[in-house]
Design an enzyme around this catalytic site. Structure first.
Site, short mmCIF file in Angstrom:
data_model
loop_
_atom_site.label_atom_id
_atom_site.label_comp_id
_atom_site.label_asym_id
_atom_site.label_seq_id
_atom_site.Cartn_x
_atom_site.Cartn_y
_atom_site.Cartn_z
N HIS A 401 48.51 23.76 7.63
CA HIS A 401 48.84 22.59 6.82
C HIS A 401 50.34 22.53 6.68
O HIS A 401 50.98 23.46 6.17
CB HIS A 401 48.19 22.67 5.43
CG HIS A 401 48.50 21.47 4.59
ND1 HIS A 401 47.74 20.32 4.63
CD2 HIS A 401 49.49 21.24 3.69
CE1 HIS A 401 48.25 19.43 3.78
NE2 HIS A 401 49.32 19.96 3.20
N CYS A 402 50.92 21.45 7.17
CA CYS A 402 52.37 21.31 7.16
C CYS A 402 52.80 20.50 5.95
O CYS A 402 52.49 19.30 5.86
CB CYS A 402 52.84 20.62 8.45
SG CYS A 402 54.64 20.43 8.53
N PRO A 403 53.51 21.10 5.00
CA PRO A 403 53.93 20.35 3.81
C PRO A 403 54.97 19.28 4.12
O PRO A 403 55.11 18.31 3.37
CB PRO A 403 54.51 21.44 2.90
CG PRO A 403 54.96 22.52 3.83
CD PRO A 403 53.98 22.50 4.96
#
Length: 425
Positions: A401-403
């Site tokens: 999950h890429c913020p």
């Protein structure tokens, strides 16, 4: 909270039983001296000889109070169990601790024998002196396949409490069987139930320092569950610390802080934590584009625009707009979300049960790994899929999950994410 750990006394004399893999034939032959030992070793011919030639009764217990059917059930000797039942063996006969053959079958996950017992009238909810049913025993010994089988096919109550108020989920968490925990959570087992000591399954997992089971319970629960206290006033994190499980205590403590009220209630009502850094990154890109256009391209003292300078300006602007476009694509595209079964209960029996019709040897999704179960989405995940706690979905071919894009990187957006990286995002 009691200072000592709970004791499990299921089939107390099972250690004395042979495990079905005896030494050479002569030793085995010498060991078989009655119908009970013949049942334990699965020697049907010897059982027949004892019953039909010597007149031994299969309905009577041995000197320790154990029945021949119990010995056969423990080692999953289906033919012997069937023969004993047909010749007067009581499927519900109990030993001195009130355990039946079904309890013994649960110890080693003897599914085939369980089918025989239950089809011949064995009581699925029979309880021993401690209140343990077959579901408790299966959870205590980590027999996930057996547990799923009796739940799906025979409707066993997987949330039943024992005499101390502990459900199978309590026992699976305490013993550290993460797959069993996943199965029970998948089937909507109550993971906030407190036993007589006020302990939830997470308390028991923390007591033993079972990291994996604790993480499964944390991901399936809420922040409030992390703060539940037992009758002595201890949270799961405090119990883990008290028992010397520092790493588990640290993880549980951080989990409660990450879900704390400060982040949820005071920072834009929790929107920043949920959206991620994408808005910040978008603002930075736009500001830099404006500064470049205003300070470089449109600067009054800019030297005469040559072909080379013009090409450089248009290239920079094109890359900036391309970055914004790819940023939008990565942030908005479906990364490969798998549709959850929310609103549907995993408790249903029969053909609607997703785990009842699984062919372990021939299934495009199931690989025989219980970690494929998602307790939150109630689905069987394909290989390389994972549940994202930020997006609250399972993602196919999950990477991370890429913020910075406020989205997952998975099957659906992997190429776009790679291209955005080339553009400098």
């Amino acid at each position: 909270m009691a200072s000592g750990d709970p004791e499990i006394e299921v089939v107390s004399d099972s250690n004395s039983l042979q495990n079905g893999n005896p030494s050479p034939g002569e030793a085995v032959s010498n060991a078989i001296v009655d119908v009970y030992s013949a049942s334990a070793y699965g020697d049907l011919q010897k059982v027949r000889d004892f019953v039909e030639r010597e007149g031994h009764a299969v309905s009577k217990p041995d000197g320790n109070g154990y029945h021949a059917l119990q010995w056969a059930s423990l080692n999953n000797h289906v033919d012997v169990a069937q023969y004993i039942i047909e010749h007067g063996g009581d499927v519900n006969a109990a030993d001195n601790t009130q355990q039946t053959a079904l309890h013994w079958a649960a110890v080693r996950g003897s599914v085939a024998v369980a089918d025989v017992l239950l089809q011949c009238g064995a009581r699925i909810e029979a309880a021993d002196l401690n209140g343990y049913r077959a579901v408790h025993v299966a959870a205590q010994y980590g027999q996930t396949t057996f547990l799923n089988h009796i739940i799906a096919r025979y409707g066993a109550d997987f949330d039943a409490p024992d005499n101390d108020g502990r459900s199978p989920l309590h026992w699976a968490a305490y013993k550290g069987f993460a797959d069993t925990v996943r199965l029970l959570l998948f089937r909507d087992a109550n993971h906030v139930r407190q036993d007589k000591e006020g302990c939830t399954p997470l308390h028991w997992g923390a007591i033993r320092g079972n990291m994996e089971t604790c993480m499964v319970l944390v991901h399936a629960g809420t922040k409030e569950e992390l703060m539940v206290k037992d009758k002595s006033g201890f949270t799961p994190a405090q119990l883990a610390s008290d028992k010397g499980h520092g790493h588990v205590a640290y993880i549980l403590s951080n989990a409660s802080k990450l879900s704390g009220h400060f982040c949820e209630d005071k920072i834009c009502a929790g929107k920043i934590g949920k959206v991620g850094y994408a808005p910040i990154l978008l603002i930075v890109i736009v500001v830099l584009m404006i500064l470049f256009l205003n300070s470089v391209v449109a600067a009054p003292k800019l030297p005469k625009v040559t072909a080379l300078v013009g090409l450089w300006c248009w290239t920079a602007i094109s890359l900036a707009f391309g970055s914004v476009w790819m940023f939008y694509r990565c942030s908005s595209k479906d990364p490969g979300f798998i549709k959850p079964r929310l609103g549907q209960s995993a408790k249903h029996e029969g053909q609607d049960d997703p785990l009842l019709s699984i062919d372990l040897n021939n299934c495009s999704v199931w690989t025989g790994n219980w970690s494929q179960l998602c307790p939150t989405c109630k689905i069987i995940r394909p290989v390389r899929s994972k549940h994202c706690p930020s997006c609250k979905h399972c993602v196919e071919q999950f990477d991370h999950h890429c913020p910075w894009i406020s989205n997952c990187v998975g099957k659906g957006c992997g190429q776009d994410h790679d291209l955005s990286c080339l553009l400098g995002l």
